[in-house]
Motif scaffolding. Structure first.
Motif, PDB file in Angstrom:
ATOM      1  N   TYR A 194      66.362   1.321 -64.079  1.00  0.00           N
ATOM      2  CA  TYR A 194      65.213   1.271 -64.987  1.00  0.00           C
ATOM      3  C   TYR A 194      64.161   2.321 -64.638  1.00  0.00           C
ATOM      4  N   ALA A 195      64.335   2.992 -63.492  1.00  0.00           N
ATOM      5  CA  ALA A 195      63.397   4.064 -63.104  1.00  0.00           C
ATOM      6  C   ALA A 195      64.224   5.201 -62.530  1.00  0.00           C
ATOM      7  N   GLY A 196      64.186   5.344 -61.211  1.00  0.00           N
ATOM      8  CA  GLY A 196      65.057   6.264 -60.510  1.00  0.00           C
ATOM      9  C   GLY A 196      65.213   7.636 -61.129  1.00  0.00           C
ATOM     10  N   HIS A 197      66.466   8.100 -61.207  1.00  0.00           N
ATOM     11  CA  HIS A 197      66.738   9.479 -61.598  1.00  0.00           C
ATOM     12  C   HIS A 197      66.351   9.769 -63.042  1.00  0.00           C
ATOM     13  N   VAL A 198      66.252   8.729 -63.873  1.00  0.00           N
ATOM     14  CA  VAL A 198      65.907   8.985 -65.275  1.00  0.00           C
ATOM     15  C   VAL A 198      64.407   9.184 -65.474  1.00  0.00           C
ATOM     16  N   MET A 199      63.604   8.843 -64.439  1.00  0.00           N
ATOM     17  CA  MET A 199      62.148   8.930 -64.571  1.00  0.00           C
ATOM     18  C   MET A 199      61.541   9.919 -63.583  1.00  0.00           C
ATOM     19  N   LYS A 200      62.365  10.729 -62.945  1.00  0.00           N
ATOM     20  CA  LYS A 200      61.871  11.571 -61.866  1.00  0.00           C
ATOM     21  C   LYS A 200      60.896  12.633 -62.377  1.00  0.00           C
ATOM     22  N   PRO A 201      59.874  13.013 -61.560  1.00  0.00           N
ATOM     23  CA  PRO A 201      58.961  14.083 -61.950  1.00  0.00           C
ATOM     24  C   PRO A 201      59.670  15.427 -61.948  1.00  0.00           C
ATOM     25  N   CYS A 212      67.126   9.765 -55.602  1.00  0.00           N
ATOM     26  CA  CYS A 212      68.081   8.748 -55.192  1.00  0.00           C
ATOM     27  C   CYS A 212      69.453   9.402 -55.069  1.00  0.00           C
ATOM     28  N   PRO A 213      70.245   9.024 -54.053  1.00  0.00           N
ATOM     29  CA  PRO A 213      71.568   9.635 -53.890  1.00  0.00           C
ATOM     30  C   PRO A 213      72.592   9.086 -54.889  1.00  0.00           C
ATOM     31  N   LEU A 214      72.247   7.976 -55.555  1.00  0.00           N
ATOM     32  CA  LEU A 214      73.151   7.371 -56.528  1.00  0.00           C
ATOM     33  C   LEU A 214      72.713   7.705 -57.950  1.00  0.00           C
ATOM     34  N   ARG A 215      73.570   7.409 -58.903  1.00  0.00           N
ATOM     35  CA  ARG A 215      73.269   7.655 -60.322  1.00  0.00           C
ATOM     36  C   ARG A 215      73.583   6.393 -61.121  1.00  0.00           C
ATOM     37  N   CYS A 216      72.963   5.294 -60.728  1.00  0.00           N
ATOM     38  CA  CYS A 216      73.278   3.994 -61.313  1.00  0.00           C
ATOM     39  C   CYS A 216      73.015   3.967 -62.824  1.00  0.00           C
ATOM     40  N   LYS A 217      74.004   3.475 -63.556  1.00  0.00           N
ATOM     41  CA  LYS A 217      73.946   3.492 -65.019  1.00  0.00           C
ATOM     42  C   LYS A 217      72.818   2.644 -65.587  1.00  0.00           C
ATOM     43  N   GLY A 219      61.850   2.891 -55.019  1.00  0.00           N
ATOM     44  CA  GLY A 219      62.020   4.233 -55.588  1.00  0.00           C
ATOM     45  C   GLY A 219      62.625   4.167 -56.970  1.00  0.00           C
ATOM     46  N   GLY A 220      63.570   5.086 -57.238  1.00  0.00           N
ATOM     47  CA  GLY A 220      64.425   5.867 -56.373  1.00  0.00           C
ATOM     48  C   GLY A 220      64.835   5.161 -55.089  1.00  0.00           C
ATOM     49  N   ASP A 221      65.052   5.948 -54.087  1.00  0.00           N
ATOM     50  CA  ASP A 221      65.358   5.426 -52.763  1.00  0.00           C
ATOM     51  C   ASP A 221      64.293   5.918 -51.800  1.00  0.00           C
ATOM     52  N   PRO A 222      63.464   4.997 -51.276  1.00  0.00           N
ATOM     53  CA  PRO A 222      62.349   5.407 -50.405  1.00  0.00           C
ATOM     54  C   PRO A 222      62.796   6.136 -49.151  1.00  0.00           C
ATOM     55  N   ILE A 223      64.047   5.927 -48.740  1.00  0.00           N
ATOM     56  CA  ILE A 223      64.556   6.570 -47.536  1.00  0.00           C
ATOM     57  C   ILE A 223      64.578   8.089 -47.692  1.00  0.00           C
ATOM     58  N   LEU A 281      63.440  -1.535 -50.265  1.00  0.00           N
ATOM     59  CA  LEU A 281      64.488  -1.634 -51.272  1.00  0.00           C
ATOM     60  C   LEU A 281      65.200  -0.293 -51.327  1.00  0.00           C
ATOM     61  N   THR A 282      66.453  -0.287 -50.918  1.00  0.00           N
ATOM     62  CA  THR A 282      67.173   0.970 -50.752  1.00  0.00           C
ATOM     63  C   THR A 282      68.598   0.867 -51.276  1.00  0.00           C
ATOM     64  N   SER A 283      69.170   2.015 -51.588  1.00  0.00           N
ATOM     65  CA  SER A 283      70.575   2.059 -51.963  1.00  0.00           C
ATOM     66  C   SER A 283      71.464   1.863 -50.745  1.00  0.00           C
ATOM     67  N   GLY A 284      70.900   2.127 -49.554  1.00  0.00           N
ATOM     68  CA  GLY A 284      71.662   2.022 -48.320  1.00  0.00           C
ATOM     69  C   GLY A 284      72.565   3.212 -48.045  1.00  0.00           C
ATOM     70  N   PHE A 285      72.644   4.132 -48.986  1.00  0.00           N
ATOM     71  CA  PHE A 285      73.609   5.221 -48.892  1.00  0.00           C
ATOM     72  C   PHE A 285      73.195   6.282 -47.877  1.00  0.00           C
ATOM     73  N   LYS A 286      71.896   6.483 -47.702  1.00  0.00           N
ATOM     74  CA  LYS A 286      71.409   7.539 -46.815  1.00  0.00           C
ATOM     75  C   LYS A 286      70.742   7.012 -45.547  1.00  0.00           C
ATOM     76  N   LEU A 287      70.870   5.735 -45.299  1.00  0.00           N
ATOM     77  CA  LEU A 287      70.285   5.165 -44.079  1.00  0.00           C
ATOM     78  C   LEU A 287      71.157   5.523 -42.883  1.00  0.00           C
ATOM     79  N   ASN A 288      70.635   6.345 -41.987  1.00  0.00           N
ATOM     80  CA  ASN A 288      71.380   6.709 -40.787  1.00  0.00           C
ATOM     81  C   ASN A 288      70.904   5.872 -39.594  1.00  0.00           C
ATOM     82  N   ARG A 289      71.534   6.071 -38.448  1.00  0.00           N
ATOM     83  CA  ARG A 289      71.191   5.258 -37.279  1.00  0.00           C
ATOM     84  C   ARG A 289      69.733   5.449 -36.855  1.00  0.00           C
TER      85      ARG A 289
END
Length: 446
Positions: free
Chosen positions: A144-151, A136-141, A182-186, A208-216
């Motif tokens: 519940y999963a995301g960067h804290v559960m990454k393989p 995920c491009p973000l580090r949300c505090k 995810g994370g961010d599926p994008i 379900l996305t952070s929207g941060f990396k969605l390009n055109r």
């Protein structure tokens, strides 16, 4: 007159469960139910596109004359056409009403209830939350999963071909909804290939996305996929400061707003999910105006912050205090808006819904912490009918902890989150109880 060909509307996904066909109109967000001989006709539209052939097959199956069946088939196709279930045709539809089959759509809640009950009887998956990557491009505090559960490595993640086979299996069994998260599926490698694959299947897709990396390019891919139902983006405030206090990435608020505006401009239904926390609760009333400016829909959370899937309760330090929540709920009562609330009596967990992690772990739902199997080692069917899953289903069914509570109808917690919050079913969630009492005191409908 020469008979015309008929094709199903590309925005329709459907499955037969029992003796009924359930159809979801992705474009118009409507449910339909087909019964009677209409079930056979609908299935034949998928196999034959020539109406003469469909009439012939129905005639043989039911021992009726071609003339009798032709009127019935024509009338049924008229029903399908009027409900946008088939592509527009210019056929000489018969006007005579035949009490042979039905296309129902006027009781959406009833249709969903029938579908759910049919699926519950046979443990048929209707929805899967599929985490494609923990990146995920973000580090949300509060994540519940995301960067804290990454393989340890992205090499551990399911390959694109493995993901396709899993989705294909689920849809073949009756799954309507694939929610990519995810994370961010994008950020998943070859995400466009995965999205394109869903066009071939009877399912609709939510992102379900952070929207941060969605390009055109990605946004246009979503817009050109008739099976994309909506895109959901989490908001943690209506200003740079509040949103980025959680994401910990400078510029993320501006970028996400630009992404949402692009999505809605391309005609993609986009939902802003506003997560209520102590730092942003006072900004909640500003969301409707912001969402309107961006062209998006929006929804609010009920104030409960969940522990992480490893039972870490640190995210719950971000919960708003009960006095602020009371003011928040009072604003809801006055404004007429609503917020998301958990289902204390949820019966679908582990029966009609499940969650799949980026490395193939299967859980009963996205919030249930226990792993019931891995798709790299076993097929989904083997996992879903295992004794271990049966034991967990019985455990959930026997959970009567809060059944006698007078306010459990407004409780913001479901069985999975109760298990996550209390590490079992032996005691109620004090946080959920406080919120439920506040909601009840204000006589809110949620």
């Amino acid at each position: 007159m020469k008979r015309k060909i008929v094709k199903k509307n590309p925005f329709i996904v459907s499955h037969q469960i029992g003796d009924k066909i359930f159809c979801r109109d992705i474009k118009n967000k409507r449910w339909h139910m087909i019964t009677g001989v209409g079930v056979d006709i609908w299935n034949m539209i998928g196999e034959y596109d020539n109406i003469n052939e469909i009439v012939k097959r129905i005639s043989l199956k039911y021992g009726k004359s071609i003339y009798e069946v032709q009127n019935d088939v024509d009338y049924f196709l008229k029903l399908l056409d009027s409900n946008n279930l088939i592509s527009k045709t210019k056929m000489p539809f018969q006007e005579k009403l035949q009490n042979l089959s039905k296309v129902e759509h006027n009781k959406e809640k009833d249709i969903v209830a029938i579908l759910t009950n049919e699926a519950l009887k046979k443990n048929i998956i209707l929805k899967v939350d599929f985490s494609l990557t923990y990146r995920c491009p973000l580090r949300c505090k509060h994540c519940y999963a995301g960067h804290v559960m990454k393989p340890l490595s992205t090499k551990d993640e399911l390959t694109v071909n493995e993901i396709k086979e899993i989705i294909k299996t689920l849809v073949a069994q009756g799954c309507f909804e694939i929610c990519f998260t995810g994370g961010d599926p994008i950020l998943k490698d070859n995400i466009i290939e995965i999205l394109d694959f869903t066009k071939q299947l009877d399912c609709y897709v939510r992102i379900l996305t952070s929207g941060f990396k969605l390009n055109r390019e990605l946004c246009e891919t979503l817009a050109n996929n008739p099976h994309v139902y909506d895109v959901e983006v989490s908001f943690f405030g209506t200003s740079n400061e509040s949103h980025e206090f959680i994401t910990q990435i400078p510029g993320s608020f501006k970028k996400v707003c630009e992404t949402i505006e692009l999505l809605t401009t391309l005609g993609i239904k986009t939902i802003i999910k506003y997560i209520i926390m102590k730092h942003n609760i006072n900004e909640a009333p500003k969301l409707p105006a912001l969402a309107n400016r961006l062209g998006a829909d929006f929804c609010y959370s009920g104030g409960l912050i969940y522990p992480r899937l490893n039972f870490d309760t640190d995210p719950q330090k971000l919960m708003a205090n009960i006095d602020d929540l009371m003011d928040y709920f009072l604003w809801f009562k006055k404004s007429g808006y609503s917020f998301e609330c958990g289902d204390h009596n949820c019966k679908t967990v582990g029966k009609t819904i499940c969650a799949i992690s980026p490395i193939g772990d299967v859980r009963l739902c996205e919030f249930f912490p226990g792993i019931i199997g891995n798709l790299k080692n076993n097929s989904f069917n083997e996992i879903w009918v295992s004794k271990e899953v049966g034991t967990l289903r019985r455990l959930l069914a026997e959970n009567k902890l809060c059944n006698n509570c007078a306010i459990n109808d407004v409780c913001p917690i479901c069985p999975a989150i109760l298990y996550l919050d209390t590490n079992g079913f032996t005691k109620p969630s004090t946080k959920a109880c406080r919120i439920a009492r506040a909601i009840s005191k204000l006589s809110l409908n949620v």
